[in-house]
Design a protein around this motif. Sequence first.
Motif, short mmCIF file in Angstrom:
data_model
loop_
_atom_site.label_atom_id
_atom_site.label_comp_id
_atom_site.label_asym_id
_atom_site.label_seq_id
_atom_site.Cartn_x
_atom_site.Cartn_y
_atom_site.Cartn_z
N ARG B 39 -26.19 -48.32 35.76
CA ARG B 39 -26.52 -47.77 37.08
C ARG B 39 -26.55 -48.87 38.14
NH1 ARG B 39 -30.16 -43.90 33.89
NH2 ARG B 39 -28.97 -41.97 34.06
N THR B 107 -20.41 -43.78 36.97
CA THR B 107 -21.58 -42.92 36.91
C THR B 107 -21.18 -41.46 37.16
OG1 THR B 107 -21.95 -43.54 39.19
CG2 THR B 107 -23.34 -44.59 37.55
N MET B 124 -27.10 -36.86 42.01
CA MET B 124 -28.20 -37.83 41.98
C MET B 124 -27.68 -39.21 41.56
SD MET B 124 -31.40 -38.36 42.40
CE MET B 124 -32.42 -36.90 42.30
N GLU B 125 -26.84 -39.23 40.53
CA GLU B 125 -26.26 -40.50 40.08
C GLU B 125 -25.43 -41.14 41.21
OE1 GLU B 125 -26.79 -42.10 37.34
OE2 GLU B 125 -27.10 -40.73 35.66
N ILE B 128 -27.73 -42.59 43.84
CA ILE B 128 -28.30 -43.87 43.39
C ILE B 128 -27.25 -44.97 43.50
CG2 ILE B 128 -29.22 -45.14 41.40
CD1 ILE B 128 -30.47 -42.47 40.47
N LEU B 139 -35.71 -48.97 42.65
CA LEU B 139 -35.85 -47.55 42.32
C LEU B 139 -35.60 -47.30 40.82
CD1 LEU B 139 -36.33 -44.98 44.17
CD2 LEU B 139 -33.95 -44.46 43.68
N ARG B 171 -36.43 -44.99 48.72
CA ARG B 171 -36.66 -43.56 48.64
C ARG B 171 -36.14 -42.85 49.89
NH1 ARG B 171 -39.49 -39.74 45.69
NH2 ARG B 171 -38.49 -37.90 46.57
N LEU B 174 -32.42 -42.81 49.63
CA LEU B 174 -31.99 -41.83 48.62
C LEU B 174 -32.08 -40.41 49.16
CD1 LEU B 174 -31.16 -41.64 45.52
CD2 LEU B 174 -33.52 -40.95 45.15
N ILE B 178 -29.01 -37.81 49.44
CA ILE B 178 -29.02 -36.52 48.74
C ILE B 178 -28.79 -35.39 49.73
CG2 ILE B 178 -30.51 -34.90 47.49
CD1 ILE B 178 -31.70 -37.32 46.05
#
Lengths: 88, 198
Positions: B39, B107, B124-125, B128, B139, B171, B174, B178
């Motif tokens: 990741r 990913t 989500m991957e 990140i 994170l 956060r 992210l 998203i």
Amino acid sequence: MNEPGNDDDSVGRELRDLPARDADARTAERVRRAAVDAFVETHTLRGRPWRAMAMRTARALPPLIVVGTVGIYLAWAISTANALFGGH
Amino acid sequence: MIVEAEDHELVQGLRRGDPGAFNRAYAKHRARVYGFLLRLSGRRDVADDLLQETWMRLARAAADLREDTTLLSWLFTVARNQFLSYRRWSVLDVTRLLSFGTESQDTDPGPEARTEAAARLGAMEQAIGGLSADAREALLLVAVEGFEQEEAAKVLGISYAALRQRLSRARAELDKRITTLDARATRVQAAARGRGTP
């Protein structure tokens, strides 16, 4: 602001629940074998400093020989060229 | 992170040079270290190499581990340092330039992303993977790997306060990513529905 790690929001939960991403079996086994070999070798050599030094020397010797040979050849080539053409 | 009894025994075994302890440590922690590296780097080939470097480092340093070493933290610290070193050197890697634009992030969840849950997981991957390296590592350690914040700060070599700042930024970053990905997915679905109706 949500606190990552100890939060109860949905994104925090999703992050915690992300699936493990492992290496494929062949890579995992290759890495394990190489690392265990290094581990055993390191531990074996630990009690025998003379042997560790001998192994280090043996590893360093081939490149040293190559470098030495090239150096001697270059010195000879330059001095020969000097002797032949240097005087004129 | 509290030193688990099993990890304490593993460290004792490693210090003694017991290959069985090394194998057990590898079986126990390999997947987490690999997931972290994958990741972080976004590339399977890089994660493979860094996994090997990390465990080779343990193989050579095992006898010098302190008795109270938290093995998982030690491994994550080494893995992260290996990644930083890779990133510094990769600037000079010509093969990266040659493959520029052709490589994709490993990913990517693959064909299973057809279901909604898997698509969400993929998003989500992807989110990140799109974070800055500083934000991503913080994170991953705290929110994904479950490290206590104090322990994560040690792994990253920063203060607790600096870690909390990084986490807040990570956060926020992210959440923004998203939201963007969700909006894009909604648009794609709407377009697909539009094409499907006569």
